[in-house]
Design a protein around this motif. Structure first.
Motif, PDB file in Angstrom:
ATOM      1  N   GLU A  61      -1.000  -0.472  12.343  1.00 52.44           N
ATOM      2  CA  GLU A  61      -2.291  -0.918  12.872  1.00 52.44           C
ATOM      3  C   GLU A  61      -2.751  -2.170  12.122  1.00 52.44           C
ATOM      4  O   GLU A  61      -3.254  -3.126  12.704  1.00 52.44           O
ATOM      5  CB  GLU A  61      -3.338   0.196  12.690  1.00 52.44           C
ATOM      6  CG  GLU A  61      -3.920   0.786  13.943  1.00 52.44           C
ATOM      7  CD  GLU A  61      -3.652   0.005  15.223  1.00 52.44           C
ATOM      8  OE1 GLU A  61      -4.481  -0.882  15.508  1.00 52.44           O
ATOM      9  OE2 GLU A  61      -2.647   0.254  15.931  1.00 52.44           O
ATOM     10  N   PHE A  62      -2.551  -2.112  10.808  1.00 52.06           N
ATOM     11  CA  PHE A  62      -2.984  -3.221   9.953  1.00 52.06           C
ATOM     12  C   PHE A  62      -2.165  -4.483  10.244  1.00 52.06           C
ATOM     13  O   PHE A  62      -2.723  -5.565  10.402  1.00 52.06           O
ATOM     14  CB  PHE A  62      -2.852  -2.823   8.478  1.00 52.06           C
ATOM     15  CG  PHE A  62      -3.282  -3.904   7.539  1.00 52.06           C
ATOM     16  CD1 PHE A  62      -4.610  -4.274   7.458  1.00 52.06           C
ATOM     17  CD2 PHE A  62      -2.357  -4.562   6.749  1.00 52.06           C
ATOM     18  CE1 PHE A  62      -5.003  -5.278   6.614  1.00 52.06           C
ATOM     19  CE2 PHE A  62      -2.741  -5.567   5.895  1.00 52.06           C
ATOM     20  CZ  PHE A  62      -4.077  -5.925   5.824  1.00 52.06           C
ATOM     21  N   VAL A  63      -0.852  -4.300  10.338  1.00 53.05           N
ATOM     22  CA  VAL A  63       0.020  -5.446  10.628  1.00 53.05           C
ATOM     23  C   VAL A  63      -0.414  -6.085  11.947  1.00 53.05           C
ATOM     24  O   VAL A  63      -0.530  -7.301  12.078  1.00 53.05           O
ATOM     25  CB  VAL A  63       1.497  -4.996  10.717  1.00 53.05           C
ATOM     26  CG1 VAL A  63       2.367  -6.110  11.277  1.00 53.05           C
ATOM     27  CG2 VAL A  63       2.001  -4.581   9.341  1.00 53.05           C
ATOM     28  N   ARG A  64      -0.711  -5.246  12.930  1.00 53.44           N
ATOM     29  CA  ARG A  64      -1.104  -5.739  14.242  1.00 53.44           C
ATOM     30  C   ARG A  64      -2.396  -6.570  14.140  1.00 53.44           C
ATOM     31  O   ARG A  64      -2.539  -7.601  14.794  1.00 53.44           O
ATOM     32  CB  ARG A  64      -1.331  -4.541  15.168  1.00 53.44           C
ATOM     33  CG  ARG A  64      -1.521  -4.929  16.632  1.00 53.44           C
ATOM     34  CD  ARG A  64      -2.297  -3.868  17.356  1.00 53.44           C
ATOM     35  NE  ARG A  64      -1.495  -2.674  17.586  1.00 53.44           N
ATOM     36  CZ  ARG A  64      -1.144  -2.244  18.810  1.00 53.44           C
ATOM     37  NH1 ARG A  64      -1.502  -2.895  19.869  1.00 53.44           N
ATOM     38  NH2 ARG A  64      -0.447  -1.152  18.937  1.00 53.44           N
ATOM     39  N   LYS A  65      -3.316  -6.093  13.306  1.00 57.36           N
ATOM     40  CA  LYS A  65      -4.610  -6.780  13.219  1.00 57.36           C
ATOM     41  C   LYS A  65      -4.552  -8.045  12.374  1.00 57.36           C
ATOM     42  O   LYS A  65      -5.177  -9.049  12.705  1.00 57.36           O
ATOM     43  CB  LYS A  65      -5.654  -5.833  12.616  1.00 57.36           C
ATOM     44  CG  LYS A  65      -6.300  -4.943  13.662  1.00 57.36           C
ATOM     45  CD  LYS A  65      -7.436  -4.159  13.032  1.00 57.36           C
ATOM     46  CE  LYS A  65      -7.665  -2.860  13.798  1.00 57.36           C
ATOM     47  NZ  LYS A  65      -8.030  -1.763  12.887  1.00 57.36           N
ATOM     48  N   THR A 123       0.815  -1.226   0.000  1.00 61.56           N
ATOM     49  CA  THR A 123       0.000   0.000   0.000  1.00 61.56           C
ATOM     50  C   THR A 123       0.842   1.268   0.000  1.00 61.56           C
ATOM     51  O   THR A 123       0.299   2.364   0.044  1.00 61.56           O
ATOM     52  CB  THR A 123      -0.926   0.032   1.247  1.00 61.56           C
ATOM     53  OG1 THR A 123      -0.102  -0.056   2.418  1.00 61.56           O
ATOM     54  CG2 THR A 123      -1.914  -1.106   1.234  1.00 61.56           C
ATOM     55  N   SER A 124       2.154   1.131  -0.084  1.00 59.82           N
ATOM     56  CA  SER A 124       3.006   2.322   0.070  1.00 59.82           C
ATOM     57  C   SER A 124       2.938   3.273  -1.116  1.00 59.82           C
ATOM     58  O   SER A 124       3.267   4.439  -0.996  1.00 59.82           O
ATOM     59  CB  SER A 124       4.462   1.905   0.281  1.00 59.82           C
ATOM     60  OG  SER A 124       4.576   1.191   1.478  1.00 59.82           O
ATOM     61  N   ALA A 125       2.525   2.748  -2.292  1.00 64.92           N
ATOM     62  CA  ALA A 125       2.492   3.619  -3.466  1.00 64.92           C
ATOM     63  C   ALA A 125       1.085   4.148  -3.729  1.00 64.92           C
ATOM     64  O   ALA A 125       0.815   4.692  -4.780  1.00 64.92           O
ATOM     65  CB  ALA A 125       3.011   2.859  -4.685  1.00 64.92           C
ATOM     66  N   LEU A 126       0.189   3.973  -2.756  1.00 63.63           N
ATOM     67  CA  LEU A 126      -1.212   4.318  -3.000  1.00 63.63           C
ATOM     68  C   LEU A 126      -1.599   5.630  -2.326  1.00 63.63           C
ATOM     69  O   LEU A 126      -1.048   6.006  -1.291  1.00 63.63           O
ATOM     70  CB  LEU A 126      -2.118   3.211  -2.457  1.00 63.63           C
ATOM     71  CG  LEU A 126      -1.990   1.843  -3.114  1.00 63.63           C
ATOM     72  CD1 LEU A 126      -2.891   0.852  -2.409  1.00 63.63           C
ATOM     73  CD2 LEU A 126      -2.328   1.929  -4.578  1.00 63.63           C
ATOM     74  N   ASP A 127      -2.581   6.319  -2.928  1.00 65.23           N
ATOM     75  CA  ASP A 127      -3.176   7.473  -2.263  1.00 65.23           C
ATOM     76  C   ASP A 127      -3.841   6.980  -0.983  1.00 65.23           C
ATOM     77  O   ASP A 127      -4.393   5.884  -0.955  1.00 65.23           O
ATOM     78  CB  ASP A 127      -4.241   8.111  -3.162  1.00 65.23           C
ATOM     79  CG  ASP A 127      -3.623   8.756  -4.381  1.00 65.23           C
ATOM     80  OD1 ASP A 127      -2.415   9.050  -4.313  1.00 65.23           O
ATOM     81  OD2 ASP A 127      -4.328   8.935  -5.380  1.00 65.23           O
ATOM     82  N   GLU A 181      -9.088  -0.200   0.485  1.00 62.98           N
ATOM     83  CA  GLU A 181      -9.594  -1.305  -0.343  1.00 62.98           C
ATOM     84  C   GLU A 181      -8.566  -2.417  -0.480  1.00 62.98           C
ATOM     85  O   GLU A 181      -8.917  -3.596  -0.511  1.00 62.98           O
ATOM     86  CB  GLU A 181     -10.023  -0.797  -1.724  1.00 62.98           C
ATOM     87  CG  GLU A 181      -8.928  -0.095  -2.499  1.00 62.98           C
ATOM     88  CD  GLU A 181      -9.404   0.432  -3.857  1.00 62.98           C
ATOM     89  OE1 GLU A 181      -9.379  -0.348  -4.811  1.00 62.98           O
ATOM     90  OE2 GLU A 181      -9.812   1.616  -3.943  1.00 62.98           O
ATOM     91  N   VAL A 182      -7.278  -2.020  -0.559  1.00 64.77           N
ATOM     92  CA  VAL A 182      -6.237  -3.040  -0.698  1.00 64.77           C
ATOM     93  C   VAL A 182      -6.059  -3.795   0.616  1.00 64.77           C
ATOM     94  O   VAL A 182      -5.926  -5.019   0.635  1.00 64.77           O
ATOM     95  CB  VAL A 182      -4.911  -2.401  -1.170  1.00 64.77           C
ATOM     96  CG1 VAL A 182      -3.786  -3.417  -1.142  1.00 64.77           C
ATOM     97  CG2 VAL A 182      -5.073  -1.843  -2.581  1.00 64.77           C
ATOM     98  N   LEU A 183      -6.077  -3.062   1.721  1.00 64.77           N
ATOM     99  CA  LEU A 183      -5.951  -3.718   3.024  1.00 64.77           C
ATOM    100  C   LEU A 183      -7.111  -4.690   3.250  1.00 64.77           C
ATOM    101  O   LEU A 183      -6.905  -5.799   3.752  1.00 64.77           O
ATOM    102  CB  LEU A 183      -5.891  -2.685   4.149  1.00 64.77           C
ATOM    103  CG  LEU A 183      -4.645  -1.799   4.166  1.00 64.77           C
ATOM    104  CD1 LEU A 183      -4.642  -0.905   5.399  1.00 64.77           C
ATOM    105  CD2 LEU A 183      -3.375  -2.626   4.121  1.00 64.77           C
ATOM    106  N   ASP A 184      -8.319  -4.285   2.865  1.00 68.23           N
ATOM    107  CA  ASP A 184      -9.471  -5.187   3.007  1.00 68.23           C
ATOM    108  C   ASP A 184      -9.240  -6.469   2.212  1.00 68.23           C
ATOM    109  O   ASP A 184      -9.529  -7.568   2.683  1.00 68.23           O
ATOM    110  CB  ASP A 184     -10.751  -4.509   2.505  1.00 68.23           C
ATOM    111  CG  ASP A 184     -11.235  -3.454   3.489  1.00 68.23           C
ATOM    112  OD1 ASP A 184     -10.762  -3.488   4.653  1.00 68.23           O
ATOM    113  OD2 ASP A 184     -12.046  -2.597   3.096  1.00 68.23           O
TER     114      ASP A 184
END
Lengths: 253, 252
Positions: free
Chosen positions: B200-204, B167-171, B177-180
């Protein structure tokens, strides 16, 4: 003495010149194809930086680009038979040197000349393809050749197309030098006609018109291909309902 | 089970990976965190040999691939078992979303067009890209491109999915949407290595978190252990810094 310049003759003799258009086009198309394949090989050697081969390729390109095409045609026409005769005496082979048509020498010289120029065009085009896509192809498990054929070439061709078209146009005009190898193509035929009528100037004007028209046609052809290989500006949203219906049909099959 | 042993990589004098040992169990979702330039991406790239490691070996289901003297056939074999999702998507520009996903199935797995199509449909549906299957990458937003790229990797049914800062290259508004999508595939049991700065995402999403610093694994544990009770001073520093970015400047 008749007219200074026979304007009508310029157009009247075009049909008899056009009889040799197939020879001109054969020379150009075959040389182009051979030149492209050779050029692609050379380009890959340069990109992959294959140690010793790389040096040979650089030398080859330097020599071919550094000598006039007319000289190369003469060298092919006199040099190749000489080389074959030498092999015949040295190795006891039996190549019928006299039976080799001049057409082949002309194609050899034109194709070699073409390959040196094509190599650089192709190399630049291949290298213009984003490395990331090649990595993506590799990460899927594709070999370099698979990636080259499926991913790199389709993109590179679009980049190379204008330059390749340009060099094809140059090549068509270079075929007018094939008379050096005793090939009768359009220009040679023009000289033969003029030798009969002494109307040299009219013949050269006729030839100029023909080459010019061919070039215009080829420019159009290149434009057509460029459009054809371009991606569409817009694409319709795919209808998932229809897709589901199609999948159900398949499931029933 | 996948076992990475003594993975080393050096760019000139810069030691990026200094003997990484890592055992990955089936179904593991491992988040890899750490400061920039500590070899997180290099580790992923060494695993599927987009980067040739100086030393080390990878064992996948009993078959060991040793970094030195690896034949190109073995490299292909290794890559077939791992899937890669790149930071910058790297979709094939001259192919539609559908063709992007079909490509590996046809060329590498030698599946028939029809079968490849079927699989590509399923994978694209899973990432919610069915309406855009006929679009070319240039027509798609970054988030959509990344979802297609995920489908492309998943279609190959890799034993290990490598996600390199997906997700690093995304607005910011497209990150969700990508994380989902990634959360969904994590739930469906894929084994994944995820490099990300979305703490937060990595943790979840992950069941195990690794903190990488200077080419070493400094921390390896559950998200709770690593984020809340880091053992190492460097980890604590890093996580405090990251938390400061998330927390409000002041609380009323």
């Amino acid at each position: 003495m008749g007219k200074m310049f026979d304007f009508g003759l310029v157009f009247r003799q075009i049909p008899s010149l056009l009889q040799y258009l197939p020879v001109t086009m054969e020379l150009a198309v075959i040389s182009m194809l051979v030149g492209l394949i050779l050029g692609l090989l050379l380009a890959i050697i340069k990109i992959k930086n294959v140690g010793f081969l790389n040096k040979i390729v650089n030398f080859y390109i330097s020599v071919v680009r550094g000598t006039p095409i007319l000289v190369q045609l003469y060298i092919a026409y006199f040099g190749i038979p000489m080389f074959l005769r030498y092999i015949n005496t040295k190795l006891g082979t039996d190549y019928q040197v006299a039976d080799i048509p001049g057409f082949l020498y002309a194609v050899a010289a034109l194709a070699i000349n073409q390959s040196a120029f094509e190599c650089e065009v192709i190399r630049a085009a291949l290298q213009s393809v984003d490395r990331g896509q090649i990595e993506a192809a590799n990460s899927l498990g594709m070999t370099y050749l698979q990636a080259l054929r499926r991913i790199i070439l389709p993109e590179a061709i679009q980049v190379a197309l204008p330059s390749l078209g340009n060099s094809f146009i140059t090549l068509i005009k270079s075929t007018s030098l094939a008379f050096t190898c005793a090939v009768v193509e359009m220009t040679a035929q023009g000289k033969i006609i003029a030798g009969r009528t002494y109307r040299y100037f009219e013949v050269y004007v006729s030839l100029a018109i023909i080459y010019w028209v061919i070039t215009i046609l080829i420019e159009q052809l290149i434009k057509f291909f460029e459009k054809k290989t371009a991606l569409p500006e817009q694409v319709a949203i795919y209808n998932p309902e229809r897709a589901l219906a199609a999948q159900e049909v398949q499931a029933h099959d | 089970m996948i076992e990475i042993k003594d993975m080393k990589k050096q760019f000139h004098d810069n030691v990026v990976l200094d003997g990484i040992d890592l055992t990955i169990h089936k179904g593991d979702v491992i988040g890899i965190i750490g400061p920039s330039g500590t070899g997180k991406s290099t580790l992923l790239r060494c695993i599927n040999r987009l980067e040739v490691p100086d030393e080390g070996s990878i064992t996948i289901d009993g078959h060991t691939y040793t970094s030195k003297a690896m034949k190109s056939r073995e490299v292909i074999e290794l890559r077939k078992q791992t899937g890669m999702v790149f930071q910058r998507f790297h979709l094939f520009e001259k192919k539609t979303a559908l063709e992007n996903v079909m490509e590996g199935l046809i060329v590498v797995q030698k599946k028939s067009r029809e079968e490849a199509r079927q699989i590509a449909f399923e994978e694209l549906e899973r990432v919610g890209m069915l309406p855009w299957i006929n679009h070319y990458p240039k027509h798609l937003s970054g988030g959509q491109q990344q979802r297609v790229a995920i489908a492309r990797a998943l279609a190959m049914k890799p034993k290990l999915l490598l996600l390199d800062e997906p997700t690093s290259a995304l607005d910011p508004e497209l990150v969700g949407e990508v994380l989902d999508t990634i959360r969904n595939i994590a739930k469906s049991g894929y084994t994944m290595l995820l490099v990300s700065h979305e703490m937060e995402f990595v943790r979840k999403v992950s069941n195990r978190v690794i903190f990488l610093d200077n080419g070493h694994i400094l921390e390896d544990g559950t998200p709770r252990e690593v984020f809340e009770h880091p053992k190492n001073e460097r980890t604590r520093e890093f996580i405090t810094k990251m938390n400061r970015l998330v927390e409000a400047d002041y609380v009323i």
